[in-house]
Design a protein around this motif. Structure first.
Motif, mmCIF file in Angstrom:
data_model
loop_
_atom_site.group_PDB
_atom_site.id
_atom_site.type_symbol
_atom_site.label_atom_id
_atom_site.label_comp_id
_atom_site.label_asym_id
_atom_site.label_seq_id
_atom_site.Cartn_x
_atom_site.Cartn_y
_atom_site.Cartn_z
ATOM 1 N N LYS A 1 3.911 1.459 -1.108
ATOM 2 C CA LYS A 1 4.592 1.498 -2.406
ATOM 3 C C LYS A 1 3.677 2.111 -3.465
ATOM 4 C CE LYS A 1 4.805 -1.891 -5.314
ATOM 5 N NZ LYS A 1 4.974 -3.174 -5.956
ATOM 6 N N HIS A 2 2.408 1.684 -3.490
ATOM 7 C CA HIS A 2 1.470 2.224 -4.484
ATOM 8 C C HIS A 2 1.213 3.707 -4.236
ATOM 9 C CE1 HIS A 2 0.775 -1.577 -6.369
ATOM 10 N NE2 HIS A 2 0.360 -2.127 -5.244
ATOM 11 N N LEU A 3 1.079 4.100 -2.977
ATOM 12 C CA LEU A 3 0.875 5.502 -2.639
ATOM 13 C C LEU A 3 2.077 6.330 -3.099
ATOM 14 C CD1 LEU A 3 -1.076 7.422 -1.111
ATOM 15 C CD2 LEU A 3 0.330 7.015 0.908
ATOM 16 N N TYR A 4 3.278 5.875 -2.813
ATOM 17 C CA TYR A 4 4.508 6.560 -3.201
ATOM 18 C C TYR A 4 4.593 6.687 -4.728
ATOM 19 C CZ TYR A 4 9.468 7.482 -3.893
ATOM 20 O OH TYR A 4 10.650 8.021 -4.289
ATOM 21 N N ASN A 5 4.334 5.572 -5.421
ATOM 22 C CA ASN A 5 4.420 5.572 -6.885
ATOM 23 C C ASN A 5 3.407 6.526 -7.512
ATOM 24 O OD1 ASN A 5 6.539 3.797 -6.898
ATOM 25 N ND2 ASN A 5 5.248 1.994 -7.245
ATOM 26 N N ASN A 6 2.211 6.653 -6.917
ATOM 27 C CA ASN A 6 1.192 7.561 -7.454
ATOM 28 C C ASN A 6 1.621 9.023 -7.314
ATOM 29 O OD1 ASN A 6 -0.627 5.707 -8.477
ATOM 30 N ND2 ASN A 6 -1.605 5.419 -6.501
ATOM 31 N N PHE A 7 2.365 9.355 -6.235
ATOM 32 C CA PHE A 7 2.828 10.730 -6.064
ATOM 33 C C PHE A 7 4.014 11.035 -6.976
ATOM 34 C CE2 PHE A 7 0.651 10.673 -1.847
ATOM 35 C CZ PHE A 7 -0.188 11.733 -2.121
ATOM 36 N N GLN A 8 4.660 10.049 -7.528
ATOM 37 C CA GLN A 8 5.789 10.259 -8.415
ATOM 38 C C GLN A 8 5.351 10.685 -9.813
ATOM 39 O OE1 GLN A 8 9.091 10.162 -7.603
ATOM 40 N NE2 GLN A 8 8.289 10.014 -5.541
ATOM 41 N N ARG A 9 4.107 10.475 -10.133
ATOM 42 C CA ARG A 9 3.610 10.800 -11.489
ATOM 43 C C ARG A 9 3.328 12.251 -11.663
ATOM 44 N NH1 ARG A 9 -0.278 5.602 -12.361
ATOM 45 N NH2 ARG A 9 1.366 4.142 -12.015
ATOM 46 N N ASN B 1 0.827 -1.208 0.000
ATOM 47 C CA ASN B 1 0.000 0.000 0.000
ATOM 48 C C ASN B 1 0.857 1.253 0.000
ATOM 49 O OD1 ASN B 1 -2.377 -1.432 -0.065
ATOM 50 N ND2 ASN B 1 -2.613 -1.451 2.151
#
Length: 180
Positions: free
Chosen positions: A172-180, A170
Protein backbone atom coordinates in the motif's frame (compact mmCIF):
# COMPACT_ATOMS: atom_id res chain seq x y z
CA UNK A 1 -33.67 19.84 37.48
CA UNK A 2 -33.32 21.05 33.92
CA UNK A 3 -34.83 24.44 34.71
CA UNK A 4 -32.47 24.84 37.71
CA UNK A 5 -29.37 24.12 35.58
CA UNK A 6 -28.39 21.12 37.69
CA UNK A 7 -26.79 18.17 35.96
CA UNK A 8 -26.13 14.97 37.87
CA UNK A 9 -23.25 12.91 36.57
CA UNK A 10 -22.00 9.52 37.73
CA UNK A 11 -19.04 9.51 40.12
CA UNK A 12 -15.49 9.35 38.77
CA UNK A 13 -15.03 5.89 40.31
CA UNK A 14 -18.14 4.59 38.51
CA UNK A 15 -16.98 6.09 35.19
CA UNK A 16 -13.56 4.42 35.53
CA UNK A 17 -15.24 1.10 36.33
CA UNK A 18 -17.32 1.37 33.15
CA UNK A 19 -14.33 2.20 30.97
CA UNK A 20 -12.09 -0.72 32.04
CA UNK A 21 -11.13 -3.09 29.19
CA UNK A 22 -12.65 -6.55 29.04
CA UNK A 23 -9.79 -8.74 30.25
CA UNK A 24 -11.77 -10.54 32.91
CA UNK A 25 -13.20 -14.03 32.87
CA UNK A 26 -15.65 -13.37 30.04
CA UNK A 27 -12.93 -13.12 27.33
CA UNK A 28 -10.95 -16.02 28.78
CA UNK A 29 -14.08 -18.17 28.98
CA UNK A 30 -15.06 -17.31 25.41
CA UNK A 31 -11.58 -18.13 24.06
CA UNK A 32 -11.38 -21.33 26.12
CA UNK A 33 -14.68 -22.54 24.61
CA UNK A 34 -13.53 -21.65 21.08
CA UNK A 35 -10.16 -23.31 21.68
CA UNK A 36 -11.77 -26.54 22.89
CA UNK A 37 -13.56 -26.88 19.54
CA UNK A 38 -10.33 -26.69 17.52
CA UNK A 39 -7.88 -29.40 16.47
CA UNK A 40 -4.36 -29.15 17.97
CA UNK A 41 -2.86 -27.75 14.73
CA UNK A 42 -5.61 -25.10 14.51
CA UNK A 43 -4.60 -23.80 17.96
CA UNK A 44 -1.29 -22.56 16.51
CA UNK A 45 -1.93 -18.90 15.70
CA UNK A 46 -0.47 -15.64 14.45
CA UNK A 47 -1.10 -12.66 16.73
CA UNK A 48 -1.77 -9.59 14.57
CA UNK A 49 -2.11 -6.05 15.85
CA UNK A 50 -3.22 -2.87 14.16
CA UNK A 51 -4.15 0.60 15.28
CA UNK A 52 -7.23 2.52 14.25
CA UNK A 53 -7.33 6.27 14.65
CA UNK A 54 -10.68 7.64 15.83
CA UNK A 55 -12.25 10.95 16.75
CA UNK A 56 -11.10 12.18 20.14
CA UNK A 57 -14.40 11.94 22.01
CA UNK A 58 -16.24 9.81 24.53
CA UNK A 59 -19.82 8.58 24.48
CA UNK A 60 -22.11 7.23 27.17
CA UNK A 61 -24.52 4.61 25.86
CA UNK A 62 -26.41 1.73 27.49
CA UNK A 63 -24.73 2.38 30.85
CA UNK A 64 -21.25 2.10 29.30
CA UNK A 65 -18.65 4.74 28.66
CA UNK A 66 -16.87 4.47 25.30
CA UNK A 67 -13.71 6.30 24.21
CA UNK A 68 -12.00 6.58 27.60
CA UNK A 69 -8.60 5.01 28.32
CA UNK A 70 -7.69 3.00 31.42
CA UNK A 71 -6.11 6.12 32.92
CA UNK A 72 -9.30 8.17 32.40
CA UNK A 73 -8.14 10.18 29.36
CA UNK A 74 -10.18 10.56 26.20
CA UNK A 75 -8.60 8.26 23.63
CA UNK A 76 -7.96 8.84 19.96
CA UNK A 77 -6.59 5.42 19.01
CA UNK A 78 -7.90 1.88 19.30
CA UNK A 79 -5.31 -0.90 19.33
CA UNK A 80 -6.81 -4.15 18.10
CA UNK A 81 -5.26 -7.60 18.60
CA UNK A 82 -6.48 -10.48 16.45
CA UNK A 83 -5.51 -14.14 16.13
CA UNK A 84 -5.55 -16.23 13.00
CA UNK A 85 -4.98 -19.97 12.88
CA UNK A 86 -2.00 -21.08 10.82
CA UNK A 87 -3.52 -24.45 9.91
CA UNK A 88 -7.20 -23.59 9.72
CA UNK A 89 -9.80 -20.94 9.05
CA UNK A 90 -10.25 -19.82 12.68
CA UNK A 91 -9.92 -16.05 13.22
CA UNK A 92 -10.96 -13.95 16.19
CA UNK A 93 -10.53 -10.53 17.75
CA UNK A 94 -8.89 -10.93 21.14
CA UNK A 95 -8.72 -7.34 22.38
CA UNK A 96 -9.70 -3.81 21.43
CA UNK A 97 -8.30 -1.16 23.75
CA UNK A 98 -8.74 2.59 23.65
CA UNK A 99 -5.46 4.46 24.12
CA UNK A 100 -4.54 8.12 23.94
CA UNK A 101 -1.14 7.63 22.25
CA UNK A 102 0.49 4.48 20.87
CA UNK A 103 3.87 3.77 22.50
CA UNK A 104 6.16 0.77 22.67
CA UNK A 105 5.46 0.45 26.39
CA UNK A 106 1.73 0.10 25.75
CA UNK A 107 2.38 -2.42 22.97
CA UNK A 108 4.66 -4.47 25.24
CA UNK A 109 2.14 -4.51 28.11
CA UNK A 110 -0.81 -5.42 25.88
CA UNK A 111 1.10 -8.04 23.90
CA UNK A 112 2.46 -9.67 27.06
CA UNK A 113 -0.97 -9.91 28.72
CA UNK A 114 -2.62 -11.19 25.52
CA UNK A 115 0.08 -13.84 24.97
CA UNK A 116 -0.32 -15.10 28.54
CA UNK A 117 -4.13 -15.14 28.14
CA UNK A 118 -3.82 -17.11 24.90
CA UNK A 119 -1.46 -19.60 26.54
CA UNK A 120 -3.89 -20.03 29.47
CA UNK A 121 -6.77 -20.94 27.16
CA UNK A 122 -4.78 -23.32 24.95
CA UNK A 123 -3.47 -21.34 21.99
CA UNK A 124 0.18 -21.31 20.86
CA UNK A 125 1.42 -18.02 19.39
CA UNK A 126 3.95 -18.78 16.64
CA UNK A 127 4.24 -15.31 15.08
CA UNK A 128 3.49 -11.65 15.75
CA UNK A 129 2.40 -9.56 12.77
CA UNK A 130 2.20 -5.74 12.67
CA UNK A 131 2.47 -3.02 10.07
CA UNK A 132 5.63 -1.02 9.44
CA UNK A 133 4.79 1.87 11.81
CA UNK A 134 7.85 3.31 13.59
CA UNK A 135 6.39 2.42 17.02
CA UNK A 136 5.86 -1.18 15.90
CA UNK A 137 9.44 -1.44 14.57
CA UNK A 138 10.77 -0.15 17.89
CA UNK A 139 8.55 -2.68 19.68
CA UNK A 140 10.06 -5.46 17.53
CA UNK A 141 13.60 -4.27 18.38
CA UNK A 142 12.73 -4.31 22.10
CA UNK A 143 11.31 -7.84 21.79
CA UNK A 144 14.57 -9.02 20.20
CA UNK A 145 16.71 -7.54 22.98
CA UNK A 146 17.97 -4.45 21.13
CA UNK A 147 18.96 -5.95 17.77
CA UNK A 148 16.21 -6.63 15.24
CA UNK A 149 16.02 -10.26 14.12
CA UNK A 150 13.41 -12.46 12.47
CA UNK A 151 12.31 -14.13 15.72
CA UNK A 152 12.45 -13.87 19.50
CA UNK A 153 12.06 -16.23 22.45
CA UNK A 154 8.56 -15.64 23.79
CA UNK A 155 8.64 -16.37 27.52
CA UNK A 156 4.90 -15.67 27.77
CA UNK A 157 4.11 -18.46 25.33
CA UNK A 158 7.08 -20.78 26.05
CA UNK A 159 8.25 -20.91 22.42
CA UNK A 160 10.11 -19.11 19.63
CA UNK A 161 7.98 -16.50 17.82
CA UNK A 162 8.57 -15.12 14.34
CA UNK A 163 8.22 -11.41 13.64
CA UNK A 164 6.28 -10.47 10.51
CA UNK A 165 5.90 -7.00 9.03
CA UNK A 166 2.51 -7.01 7.32
CA UNK A 167 3.22 -7.14 3.54
CA UNK A 168 -0.15 -5.62 2.62
CA UNK A 169 0.80 -2.33 4.27
CA UNK A 170 4.18 -2.33 2.49
CA UNK A 171 2.50 -2.73 -0.92
CA UNK A 172 0.00 0.00 0.00
CA UNK A 173 2.79 2.44 0.91
CA UNK A 174 4.73 1.57 -2.25
CA UNK A 175 1.60 2.09 -4.40
CA UNK A 176 0.74 5.39 -2.67
CA UNK A 177 4.30 6.72 -3.20
CA UNK A 178 4.05 6.07 -6.96
CA UNK A 179 0.74 7.97 -7.09
CA UNK A 180 2.43 11.24 -6.14
Amino acid sequence: MLSENIIILPSEKYLLKLSKPIRDASMATYLRIRSSELKPMEKKVILAADEVYTAKKCEFSNCKLYGVTESGEIGKTIICFMISSIAGSYRDVVSMSVISKLTTTILEEKCKSICSLLREVGFVVLAVCMDNLATNRKFYVNLCGGILSTSFNNSDCDNECSLIIDPTHNFKHLYNNFQR
